[in-house]
Design an enzyme around this catalytic site. Structure first.
Site, PDB file in Angstrom:
ATOM      1  N   TYR A 164      50.595 -29.265  -6.352  1.00 41.41           N
ATOM      2  CA  TYR A 164      49.277 -29.625  -6.749  1.00 41.41           C
ATOM      3  C   TYR A 164      49.417 -31.132  -7.335  1.00 41.41           C
ATOM      4  CZ  TYR A 164      44.646 -29.648  -9.045  1.00 41.41           C
ATOM      5  OH  TYR A 164      43.520 -30.184  -9.445  1.00 41.41           O
ATOM      6  N   ASP A 193      53.316 -20.518  -8.543  1.00 41.15           N
ATOM      7  CA  ASP A 193      51.841 -20.969  -8.707  1.00 41.15           C
ATOM      8  C   ASP A 193      51.218 -20.273  -7.354  1.00 41.15           C
ATOM      9  OD1 ASP A 193      49.392 -22.223  -8.138  1.00 41.15           O
ATOM     10  OD2 ASP A 193      49.637 -24.000  -8.818  1.00 41.15           O
ATOM     11  N   ARG A 221      40.924 -19.377 -31.331  1.00 47.27           N
ATOM     12  CA  ARG A 221      42.087 -19.911 -30.895  1.00 47.27           C
ATOM     13  C   ARG A 221      43.177 -19.064 -30.591  1.00 47.27           C
ATOM     14  NH1 ARG A 221      45.462 -22.976 -33.324  1.00 47.27           N
ATOM     15  NH2 ARG A 221      44.201 -23.636 -35.038  1.00 47.27           N
ATOM     16  N   LYS A 261      39.727 -21.293  -8.824  1.00 49.01           N
ATOM     17  CA  LYS A 261      39.517 -20.976  -7.290  1.00 49.01           C
ATOM     18  C   LYS A 261      39.455 -19.745  -6.989  1.00 49.01           C
ATOM     19  CE  LYS A 261      41.278 -25.514  -7.838  1.00 49.01           C
ATOM     20  NZ  LYS A 261      42.472 -25.941  -7.627  1.00 49.01           N
TER      21      LYS A 261
END
Ligand SMILES: *Cc1c(COP(=O)(O)O)cnc(C)c1O
Length: 424
Positions: free
Chosen positions: A131, A213, A78, A238
């Site tokens: 988005y 973004d 982590r 993407k």
């Protein structure tokens, strides 16, 4: 400016990003000579001694300064993992960023970044539309934590955004300008440099950060850090992932900002795992090849659509003309028009559905940026959640279809669209 490792240069000259994607940041001698970085599918790492474990934790929790040439040791996946760290080194190359943080999803990157820098009583100014997941975070989740948001239309001028900031001064202190450009699905561009100037003008006691973004055009065709942005965000699901087989996210920027984000990421647990990191490293090797092919294919597809009698309007950055207000921004900010096309079919939802249901090669699915071409209906799918009135104002009509152009032969993509248009 980026701080590359020595292997990023040849005879003192920086190597091109695509030349570094096969091995940058990876040392085969540490992994039995494996040419590719193996998947370190492990949750925890063995310390050589108790003293070493103590030293690693002191660094990880910022209890002391890093000694010269001291590297952060591996502790627990982590906090850190070889796949994650090598991926992050590689990701810095494209955007020429000092540092990168990789996440389990684009939304993990966006939410962790926003939570790192915004505090109750502060305001996020954001472009619109954004988005769907980001929109929900801004409008429904952040207000629960006392963080308010104000949207400005993507096509707003610098003066209009400045006026909006002044008008809303009573809502709280401006903490961040959050930009998504080009806007989805209309391909409207937001001027990043103008946002950076406005952020600068409002940075008094604390710096107003500009976060962009860059999922739709980056990292190949738009590099926000060069235009004054402080942070670049990606849904790596993407183009960066590019094969519709992984969900991931990235944030890039200056080292001090990224290390604050990583501090939050360690506690929120939003990091990318070793498998995800491995898949993204695999994908980065072909990023330029894929995005270049998709960009070239998209021009053929957009030209075909623009000439078709059953197509009313095409939204494609490569068709901007000098009379268009967006033309200047495009040429200053972007290096190519990318591979996202939206178009309005003559008619409405029924005609758009008929077209979508008739496609044979192009897949009917949301998401974008993958090797296969995808088509969807924004008004009832990706943007179904947007208020209908607002949807029309944004230009998301029932006749609109969005296409993410893939790497197939352009003649085949066009043949599929031609036969599907014939069915309408
Ligand atoms: C898909 C997408 C996101 C969200 O990314 P996930 O990887 O699905 O969490 C954020 N921004 C844009 C522009 C996107 O297209």
């Amino acid at each position: 400016m980026a701080t590359r490792k020595p292997e990023g240069y040849l005879d003192g000259q920086p190597l091109h990003p695509e030349s570094l994607m096969m091995g940058y940041g990876y040392r085969p001698e540490l992994s039995q000579g494996a040419v590719k970085c193996p998947i370190f599918q492990t949750s925890t790492f063995v310390f050589a001694s108790a003293e070493e474990g103590k030293a690693f934790f002191e660094l990880a929790y910022g209890l002391r300064k890093q000694r010269p040439n001291e590297e952060m040791g591996l502790i627990y996946s982590r906090l850190n993992n070889p796949d994650l760290e090598i991926l992050e080194d590689r990701l810095t190359i494209w955007d020429d960023a000092e540092a990168a943080a990789a996440f389990a999803s684009g939304m993990a990157a966006i939410s962790t970044t926003i939570l790192t820098f915004l505090r109750p009583g502060e305001v996020v100014l954001h472009s619109e539309p954004v988005y769907g997941g980001t929109d929900y975070l801004l409008k429904h989740i952040l207000p629960m934590f006392g963080i308010r948001c104000i949207g400005f239309p993507a096509q707003a001028s610098e003066a209009e955004i400045a006026a909006l900031i002044s008008r809303s001064a009573g809502m709280g202190k401006l903490g961040m300008i959050y930009v998504e450009t080009p806007a989805n699905p209309t391909n409207t561009l937001v001027d990043i440099a103008a946002c950076a100037r406005l952020a600068q003008a409002h940075s008094h006691e604390r710096q107003v950060l500009v976060a962009v973004d860059n999922t739709f055009l980056g990292p190949l065709w738009q590099q926000p850090l060069k235009h004054g942005a402080d942070l670049v965000l990606y849904s790596a699901t993407k183009y960066i992932g590019g094969h519709s087989d992984v969900i991931a996210g990235v944030c890039l920027g200056a080292k001090d900002l990224i290390s604050q984000i990583k501090g939050f990421r360690t506690i929120l647990g939003t990091m990318a795992g070793p498998n995800t990191s491995f898949l993204l490293m695999r994908s980065l090797e072909t990023l330029k090849l894929r995005m270049t092919c998709q960009m070239k294919n998209a021009r053929y597809v957009a030209d075909f659509l623009a000439d078709h009698p059953k197509v009313a309007k095409v939204h494609y950055l490569g068709h901007l003309t000098p009379e268009d207000a967006q033309y200047e921004i495009f040429h200053r900010q972007c290096t190519a028009p990318g591979a996202m096309i939206s178009f309005e079919i003559v008619g409405g939802e029924a005609e758009a559905f008929r077209l979508l249901n008739s496609l044979r090669l192009i897949r009917l699915a949301v998401s974008l940026g993958s090797t296969e071409s995808l088509a969807e209906h924004p008004a009832t799918m990706t943007h179904a959640d947007v208020d209908p009135e607002e949807r029309m104002e944004l230009g998301i009509t029932p006749a609109m279809v969005r296409i993410s152009v893939g790497v197939e032969h352009p003649e085949d993509i066009i043949a599929d669209l031609r036969q599907a248009l014939e069915q309408v």
